[in-house]
Each structure stands twice: as structure tokens, then as C-alpha cells.
Scaffold this motif. Sequence first.
Motif, PDB file in Angstrom:
ATOM      1  N   MET A   1       0.843  -1.177   0.000  1.00 15.54           N
ATOM      2  CA  MET A   1       0.000   0.000   0.000  1.00 15.54           C
ATOM      3  C   MET A   1       0.891   1.245   0.000  1.00 15.54           C
ATOM      4  O   MET A   1       1.831   1.340   0.771  1.00 15.54           O
ATOM      5  N   ASP A   2       0.588   2.203  -0.867  1.00 12.96           N
ATOM      6  CA  ASP A   2       1.403   3.409  -0.906  1.00 12.96           C
ATOM      7  C   ASP A   2       0.927   4.417   0.143  1.00 12.96           C
ATOM      8  O   ASP A   2      -0.099   4.218   0.801  1.00 12.96           O
ATOM      9  N   THR A   3       1.684   5.487   0.287  1.00 13.91           N
ATOM     10  CA  THR A   3       1.404   6.482   1.323  1.00 13.91           C
ATOM     11  C   THR A   3       0.019   7.096   1.151  1.00 13.91           C
ATOM     12  O   THR A   3      -0.740   7.222   2.120  1.00 13.91           O
ATOM     13  N   LYS A   4      -0.322   7.466  -0.081  1.00  9.24           N
ATOM     14  CA  LYS A   4      -1.627   8.091  -0.328  1.00  9.24           C
ATOM     15  C   LYS A   4      -2.762   7.162   0.095  1.00  9.24           C
ATOM     16  O   LYS A   4      -3.690   7.578   0.792  1.00  9.24           O
ATOM     17  N   GLU A   5      -2.679   5.913  -0.309  1.00  3.11           N
ATOM     18  CA  GLU A   5      -3.723   4.949   0.028  1.00  3.11           C
ATOM     19  C   GLU A   5      -3.810   4.732   1.537  1.00  3.11           C
ATOM     20  O   GLU A   5      -4.903   4.666   2.106  1.00  3.11           O
ATOM     21  N   THR A   6      -2.659   4.659   2.185  1.00  2.00           N
ATOM     22  CA  THR A   6      -2.631   4.478   3.640  1.00  2.00           C
ATOM     23  C   THR A   6      -3.286   5.661   4.344  1.00  2.00           C
ATOM     24  O   THR A   6      -4.118   5.484   5.231  1.00  2.00           O
ATOM     25  N   VAL A   7      -2.918   6.881   3.943  1.00  2.00           N
ATOM     26  CA  VAL A   7      -3.497   8.084   4.555  1.00  2.00           C
ATOM     27  C   VAL A   7      -5.002   8.123   4.331  1.00  2.00           C
ATOM     28  O   VAL A   7      -5.767   8.398   5.259  1.00  2.00           O
ATOM     29  N   LEU A   8      -5.448   7.826   3.117  1.00  2.00           N
ATOM     30  CA  LEU A   8      -6.883   7.852   2.840  1.00  2.00           C
ATOM     31  C   LEU A   8      -7.626   6.796   3.646  1.00  2.00           C
ATOM     32  O   LEU A   8      -8.745   7.037   4.118  1.00  2.00           O
ATOM     33  N   ASN A   9      -7.014   5.626   3.829  1.00  2.00           N
ATOM     34  CA  ASN A   9      -7.638   4.583   4.657  1.00  2.00           C
ATOM     35  C   ASN A   9      -7.742   5.029   6.113  1.00  2.00           C
ATOM     36  O   ASN A   9      -8.763   4.801   6.766  1.00  2.00           O
ATOM     37  N   VAL A  10      -6.686   5.648   6.636  1.00  2.00           N
ATOM     38  CA  VAL A  10      -6.703   6.149   8.014  1.00  2.00           C
ATOM     39  C   VAL A  10      -7.789   7.214   8.163  1.00  2.00           C
ATOM     40  O   VAL A  10      -8.570   7.192   9.119  1.00  2.00           O
ATOM     41  N   LEU A  11      -7.856   8.133   7.196  1.00  2.00           N
ATOM     42  CA  LEU A  11      -8.875   9.184   7.258  1.00  2.00           C
ATOM     43  C   LEU A  11     -10.286   8.608   7.175  1.00  2.00           C
ATOM     44  O   LEU A  11     -11.191   9.067   7.868  1.00  2.00           O
ATOM     45  N   GLN A  12     -10.461   7.591   6.347  1.00  2.00           N
ATOM     46  CA  GLN A  12     -11.786   6.969   6.248  1.00  2.00           C
ATOM     47  C   GLN A  12     -12.167   6.309   7.566  1.00  2.00           C
ATOM     48  O   GLN A  12     -13.310   6.404   8.015  1.00  2.00           O
ATOM     49  N   LEU A  43      -1.487   9.360  15.734  1.00  2.00           N
ATOM     50  CA  LEU A  43      -1.153   8.033  16.262  1.00  2.00           C
ATOM     51  C   LEU A  43      -1.275   6.963  15.182  1.00  2.00           C
ATOM     52  O   LEU A  43      -0.434   6.061  15.089  1.00  2.00           O
ATOM     53  N   GLN A  44      -2.318   7.050  14.350  1.00  3.37           N
ATOM     54  CA  GLN A  44      -2.492   6.084  13.262  1.00  3.37           C
ATOM     55  C   GLN A  44      -1.374   6.203  12.237  1.00  3.37           C
ATOM     56  O   GLN A  44      -0.877   5.190  11.740  1.00  3.37           O
ATOM     57  N   LEU A  45      -0.990   7.421  11.888  1.00  2.08           N
ATOM     58  CA  LEU A  45       0.103   7.606  10.929  1.00  2.08           C
ATOM     59  C   LEU A  45       1.408   7.050  11.489  1.00  2.08           C
ATOM     60  O   LEU A  45       2.205   6.456  10.754  1.00  2.08           O
ATOM     61  N   GLN A  46       1.617   7.237  12.780  1.00  5.12           N
ATOM     62  CA  GLN A  46       2.803   6.675  13.412  1.00  5.12           C
ATOM     63  C   GLN A  46       2.764   5.149  13.335  1.00  5.12           C
ATOM     64  O   GLN A  46       3.757   4.513  12.985  1.00  5.12           O
ATOM     65  N   SER A  47       1.635   4.572  13.630  1.00  4.70           N
ATOM     66  CA  SER A  47       1.485   3.124  13.620  1.00  4.70           C
ATOM     67  C   SER A  47       1.596   2.543  12.213  1.00  4.70           C
ATOM     68  O   SER A  47       2.294   1.556  11.991  1.00  4.70           O
ATOM     69  N   GLU A  48       0.932   3.158  11.257  1.00  4.73           N
ATOM     70  CA  GLU A  48       0.856   2.619   9.892  1.00  4.73           C
ATOM     71  C   GLU A  48       2.093   2.924   9.063  1.00  4.73           C
ATOM     72  O   GLU A  48       2.515   2.111   8.243  1.00  4.73           O
ATOM     73  N   LEU A  49       2.654   4.142   9.233  1.00  2.29           N
ATOM     74  CA  LEU A  49       3.754   4.574   8.370  1.00  2.29           C
ATOM     75  C   LEU A  49       5.084   4.734   9.102  1.00  2.29           C
ATOM     76  O   LEU A  49       6.114   4.904   8.473  1.00  2.29           O
ATOM     77  N   GLY A  50       5.032   4.748  10.424  1.00  2.84           N
ATOM     78  CA  GLY A  50       6.263   4.914  11.194  1.00  2.84           C
ATOM     79  C   GLY A  50       6.756   6.342  11.254  1.00  2.84           C
ATOM     80  O   GLY A  50       7.926   6.579  11.539  1.00  2.84           O
ATOM     81  N   ILE A  51       5.880   7.315  10.983  1.00  6.70           N
ATOM     82  CA  ILE A  51       6.288   8.719  11.086  1.00  6.70           C
ATOM     83  C   ILE A  51       5.776   9.291  12.394  1.00  6.70           C
ATOM     84  O   ILE A  51       4.721   8.905  12.875  1.00  6.70           O
ATOM     85  N   GLU A  52       6.552  10.182  12.969  1.00  6.06           N
ATOM     86  CA  GLU A  52       6.166  10.794  14.235  1.00  6.06           C
ATOM     87  C   GLU A  52       6.040  12.298  14.081  1.00  6.06           C
ATOM     88  O   GLU A  52       6.960  12.956  13.623  1.00  6.06           O
ATOM     89  N   VAL A  53       4.895  12.806  14.443  1.00  7.22           N
ATOM     90  CA  VAL A  53       4.646  14.238  14.444  1.00  7.22           C
ATOM     91  C   VAL A  53       4.263  14.621  15.866  1.00  7.22           C
ATOM     92  O   VAL A  53       3.161  14.311  16.308  1.00  7.22           O
ATOM     93  N   ALA A  73       3.185  13.482   4.984  1.00  3.61           N
ATOM     94  CA  ALA A  73       3.592  12.095   5.282  1.00  3.61           C
ATOM     95  C   ALA A  73       4.695  11.654   4.329  1.00  3.61           C
ATOM     96  O   ALA A  73       5.694  11.072   4.756  1.00  3.61           O
ATOM     97  N   GLU A  74       4.516  11.949   3.041  1.00  4.06           N
ATOM     98  CA  GLU A  74       5.541  11.564   2.059  1.00  4.06           C
ATOM     99  C   GLU A  74       6.866  12.256   2.342  1.00  4.06           C
ATOM    100  O   GLU A  74       7.930  11.656   2.222  1.00  4.06           O
ATOM    101  N   GLU A  75       6.809  13.527   2.702  1.00  7.96           N
ATOM    102  CA  GLU A  75       8.033  14.279   3.013  1.00  7.96           C
ATOM    103  C   GLU A  75       8.739  13.694   4.240  1.00  7.96           C
ATOM    104  O   GLU A  75       9.959  13.584   4.266  1.00  7.96           O
ATOM    105  N   MET A  76       7.979  13.271   5.232  1.00  9.68           N
ATOM    106  CA  MET A  76       8.567  12.737   6.447  1.00  9.68           C
ATOM    107  C   MET A  76       9.156  11.332   6.231  1.00  9.68           C
ATOM    108  O   MET A  76       9.998  10.896   7.008  1.00  9.68           O
ATOM    109  N   LEU A  77       8.723  10.674   5.187  1.00  6.17           N
ATOM    110  CA  LEU A  77       9.239   9.331   4.891  1.00  6.17           C
ATOM    111  C   LEU A  77      10.528   9.366   4.096  1.00  6.17           C
ATOM    112  O   LEU A  77      11.171   8.334   3.914  1.00  6.17           O
ATOM    113  N   LYS A  78      10.919  10.541   3.597  1.00  9.49           N
ATOM    114  CA  LYS A  78      12.154  10.645   2.791  1.00  9.49           C
ATOM    115  C   LYS A  78      13.378  10.509   3.647  1.00  9.49           C
ATOM    116  O   LYS A  78      13.439  10.816   4.773  1.00  9.49           O
TER     117      LYS A  78
END
Length: 78
Positions: A1-12, A43-53, A73-78
Motif C-alpha cells: 500500500m502506498d502512502t496516499k492509500e494508507t493516509v486515505l484509509n486512516v482518514l476513512q 497516532l495512526q500515521l505513526q502506527s501505519e507509516l512509522g512517522i512521528e509528528v 507524510a511523504e516528506e517525512m518518509l524521505k
Amino acid sequence: MDTKETVLNVLQDLTGSDLSDDLDDNLFENGLLDSMGTVQLLLQLQSELGIEVPVSEFERSEWDTPNKIIANAEEMLK
């Protein structure tokens, strides 16, 4: 799953809405996210993508649309 799809799933999961056709809608102005939803989002973004804000560094205007959340999210994954 790419970042966009993950973010949209979390938002949904958080909003109960499919936002894939509304990527520039303001989530806060439309009542889809509030302060508690923001914490859950981070918290979901941290769990799903490993990014911390850290909440203390969260600037709402930079995270108020799905497109902005995806870009951040994409910028933080670079």
C-alpha cells in the motif's frame, strides 16, 4: 500500500467518509476532524507509516486537507 492509500484509509477510519474524491476539502471546517481526531490521526500515521509528528509541533493549517496530509507524510518518509 502506498502512502496516499494508507493516509486515505486512516482518514476513512477516523471520519467514516471516503475522501478520495475530496482531496482538497478542509477536514476541520467540514467537521470531519477535531482535536481528538487529530491526535488519533497522528497516532495512526505513526502506527501505519512509522512517522512521528509531535503534537506540540503540529500546525493545523499544514494538515487540514487530505492532500496536505499525504504530502507531509511523504516528506517525512524521505
